[in-house]
Design an enzyme around this catalytic site. Sequence first.
Site, PDB file in Angstrom:
ATOM      1  N   HIS A  38      -2.177  -5.454   1.675  1.00 48.45           N
ATOM      2  CA  HIS A  38      -3.484  -6.104   1.529  1.00 48.45           C
ATOM      3  C   HIS A  38      -3.249  -7.557   1.130  1.00 48.45           C
ATOM      4  O   HIS A  38      -2.306  -7.845   0.397  1.00 48.45           O
ATOM      5  CB  HIS A  38      -4.309  -5.430   0.427  1.00 48.45           C
ATOM      6  CG  HIS A  38      -5.456  -6.279  -0.058  1.00 48.45           C
ATOM      7  ND1 HIS A  38      -6.663  -6.312   0.589  1.00 48.45           N
ATOM      8  CD2 HIS A  38      -5.557  -7.166  -1.072  1.00 48.45           C
ATOM      9  CE1 HIS A  38      -7.465  -7.174  -0.022  1.00 48.45           C
ATOM     10  NE2 HIS A  38      -6.810  -7.706  -1.043  1.00 48.45           N
ATOM     11  N   LYS A  75       0.817  -1.219   0.000  1.00 46.17           N
ATOM     12  CA  LYS A  75       0.000   0.000   0.000  1.00 46.17           C
ATOM     13  C   LYS A  75       0.857   1.278   0.000  1.00 46.17           C
ATOM     14  O   LYS A  75       2.064   1.231   0.269  1.00 46.17           O
ATOM     15  CB  LYS A  75      -0.917  -0.043   1.236  1.00 46.17           C
ATOM     16  CG  LYS A  75      -1.949  -1.178   1.191  1.00 46.17           C
ATOM     17  CD  LYS A  75      -2.889  -1.108   2.397  1.00 46.17           C
ATOM     18  CE  LYS A  75      -3.948  -2.200   2.336  1.00 46.17           C
ATOM     19  NZ  LYS A  75      -4.906  -2.102   3.462  1.00 46.17           N
ATOM     20  N   ASN A  77      -1.928   0.407   6.759  1.00 49.74           N
ATOM     21  CA  ASN A  77      -1.375  -0.823   7.309  1.00 49.74           C
ATOM     22  C   ASN A  77      -0.547  -1.639   6.312  1.00 49.74           C
ATOM     23  O   ASN A  77      -0.441  -2.853   6.418  1.00 49.74           O
ATOM     24  CB  ASN A  77      -2.477  -1.654   7.972  1.00 49.74           C
ATOM     25  CG  ASN A  77      -3.552  -2.080   7.002  1.00 49.74           C
ATOM     26  OD1 ASN A  77      -3.481  -1.755   5.818  1.00 49.74           O
ATOM     27  ND2 ASN A  77      -4.536  -2.821   7.476  1.00 49.74           N
ATOM     28  N   THR A  82      -5.023  -6.813  11.054  1.00 48.03           N
ATOM     29  CA  THR A  82      -5.345  -5.550  10.367  1.00 48.03           C
ATOM     30  C   THR A  82      -4.813  -4.338  11.141  1.00 48.03           C
ATOM     31  O   THR A  82      -4.214  -3.436  10.560  1.00 48.03           O
ATOM     32  CB  THR A  82      -6.880  -5.416  10.226  1.00 48.03           C
ATOM     33  OG1 THR A  82      -7.384  -6.612   9.634  1.00 48.03           O
ATOM     34  CG2 THR A  82      -7.247  -4.226   9.369  1.00 48.03           C
ATOM     35  N   TYR A 110     -12.335  -2.069  -3.729  1.00 47.67           N
ATOM     36  CA  TYR A 110     -12.816  -2.221  -2.346  1.00 47.67           C
ATOM     37  C   TYR A 110     -14.334  -2.117  -2.241  1.00 47.67           C
ATOM     38  O   TYR A 110     -14.861  -1.841  -1.157  1.00 47.67           O
ATOM     39  CB  TYR A 110     -12.143  -1.194  -1.434  1.00 47.67           C
ATOM     40  CG  TYR A 110     -10.774  -1.607  -0.921  1.00 47.67           C
ATOM     41  CD1 TYR A 110     -10.619  -2.736  -0.111  1.00 47.67           C
ATOM     42  CD2 TYR A 110      -9.637  -0.874  -1.224  1.00 47.67           C
ATOM     43  CE1 TYR A 110      -9.374  -3.118   0.376  1.00 47.67           C
ATOM     44  CE2 TYR A 110      -8.378  -1.247  -0.736  1.00 47.67           C
ATOM     45  CZ  TYR A 110      -8.266  -2.379   0.067  1.00 47.67           C
ATOM     46  OH  TYR A 110      -7.030  -2.747   0.554  1.00 47.67           O
ATOM     47  N   GLU A 126      -9.791 -10.984  -7.242  1.00 43.80           N
ATOM     48  CA  GLU A 126      -8.833  -9.882  -7.088  1.00 43.80           C
ATOM     49  C   GLU A 126      -7.649 -10.039  -8.043  1.00 43.80           C
ATOM     50  O   GLU A 126      -7.135  -9.044  -8.554  1.00 43.80           O
ATOM     51  CB  GLU A 126      -8.351  -9.814  -5.632  1.00 43.80           C
ATOM     52  CG  GLU A 126      -9.454  -9.347  -4.670  1.00 43.80           C
ATOM     53  CD  GLU A 126      -9.026  -9.302  -3.221  1.00 43.80           C
ATOM     54  OE1 GLU A 126      -9.873  -8.956  -2.383  1.00 43.80           O
ATOM     55  OE2 GLU A 126      -7.843  -9.604  -2.924  1.00 43.80           O
TER      56      GLU A 126
HETATM   57  P1  GTP Z   1      -6.994  -6.150   3.639  1.00 46.90           P
HETATM   58  O1  GTP Z   1      -6.007  -7.208   3.391  1.00 46.90           O
HETATM   59  O2  GTP Z   1      -6.495  -4.771   3.243  1.00 46.90           O
HETATM   60  O3  GTP Z   1      -8.368  -6.453   3.108  1.00 46.90           O
HETATM   61  O4  GTP Z   1      -7.078  -6.055   5.234  1.00 46.90           O
HETATM   62  P2  GTP Z   1      -7.939  -6.931   6.225  1.00 46.90           P
HETATM   63  O5  GTP Z   1      -8.621  -8.051   5.532  1.00 46.90           O
HETATM   64  O6  GTP Z   1      -7.013  -7.235   7.353  1.00 46.90           O
HETATM   65  O7  GTP Z   1      -9.003  -5.859   6.731  1.00 46.90           O
HETATM   66  P3  GTP Z   1     -10.493  -5.560   6.203  1.00 46.90           P
HETATM   67  O8  GTP Z   1     -10.779  -6.323   4.969  1.00 46.90           O
HETATM   68  O9  GTP Z   1     -11.403  -5.670   7.356  1.00 46.90           O
HETATM   69  O10 GTP Z   1     -10.367  -4.017   5.851  1.00 46.90           O
HETATM   70  C1  GTP Z   1      -9.819  -3.619   4.608  1.00 46.90           C
HETATM   71  C2  GTP Z   1      -8.895  -2.434   4.820  1.00 46.90           C
HETATM   72  O11 GTP Z   1      -9.663  -1.326   5.250  1.00 46.90           O
HETATM   73  C3  GTP Z   1      -7.852  -2.600   5.929  1.00 46.90           C
HETATM   74  O12 GTP Z   1      -6.680  -3.256   5.519  1.00 46.90           O
HETATM   75  C4  GTP Z   1      -7.550  -1.178   6.283  1.00 46.90           C
HETATM   76  O13 GTP Z   1      -6.619  -0.586   5.390  1.00 46.90           O
HETATM   77  C5  GTP Z   1      -8.894  -0.506   6.106  1.00 46.90           C
HETATM   78  N1  GTP Z   1      -9.562  -0.384   7.395  1.00 46.90           N
HETATM   79  C6  GTP Z   1     -10.125  -1.383   8.157  1.00 46.90           C
HETATM   80  N2  GTP Z   1     -10.638  -0.894   9.285  1.00 46.90           N
HETATM   81  C7  GTP Z   1     -10.398   0.457   9.254  1.00 46.90           C
HETATM   82  C8  GTP Z   1     -10.690   1.528  10.130  1.00 46.90           C
HETATM   83  O14 GTP Z   1     -11.273   1.361  11.206  1.00 46.90           O
HETATM   84  N3  GTP Z   1     -10.274   2.778   9.729  1.00 46.90           N
HETATM   85  C9  GTP Z   1      -9.643   3.009   8.546  1.00 46.90           C
HETATM   86  N4  GTP Z   1      -9.269   4.248   8.204  1.00 46.90           N
HETATM   87  N5  GTP Z   1      -9.361   2.013   7.697  1.00 46.90           N
HETATM   88  C10 GTP Z   1      -9.719   0.763   8.045  1.00 46.90           C
HETATM   89 MG    MG Z   2      -9.828  -7.795   3.760  1.00 46.51          MG
END
Ligand code: GTP
Ligand code: MG
Length: 138
Positions: free
Chosen positions: A115, A9, A112, A91, A49, A126
């Site tokens: 992905h 990212k 973070n 995450t 997304y 994807e």
């Molecule tokens: P991905 O591999 O990026 O999909 O991460 P994940 O599967 O661990 O998390 P999830 O699919 O729940 O969320 C997708 C992405 O949204 C996360 O990786 C973060 O970058 C973002 N995200 C999740 N929760 C938050 C939040 O509370 N605040 C913000 N700003 N971003 C968030």
């Molecule tokens: Mg995810």
Amino acid sequence: TERTLSIIKPDATNRNLTGKINAKFEDAGLRIVAQKRIHLTPAQAGKFYEVHAERPFYGELCEFMASAPVVVQVLEGEGAIAKNREVMGATNPADAAEGTIRAEFALSVGENSVHGSDAPETAANEIAFFFSGLELVG
Ligand code: GTP
Ligand code: MG
């Protein structure tokens, strides 16, 4: 063997961390079989997304993903989907296990660093979002 989509990212490309991040994937036995550096538009980030469209952070997430270049790549290996997520860590970096990418490099729950696809069906979708079959070189 399994394949999964990985994205490095903007917070990580900004800090020149792509090599350090990919070393962790390779050390874990994952092989990079496709890779490109691109700069997403907000609309492209929004489409990728789409599943998160109803989440409160969706706008912020799309804006962040379009804020700087990303590296999109396909990782291959036995159990690649789960292994990738294990190497990534939780995450929220505050919850991420020691030695994981997010524990070492992530700035916040939003910024973070990486992905990773979360299941076989999402991995297939994807990967197809970013790559044609000809671009996957095992
Ligand atoms: P991905 O591999 O990026 O999909 O991460 P994940 O599967 O661990 O998390 P999830 O699919 O729940 O969320 C997708 C992405 O949204 C996360 O990786 C973060 O970058 C973002 N995200 C999740 N929760 C938050 C939040 O509370 N605040 C913000 N700003 N971003 C968030
Ligand atoms: Mg995810």
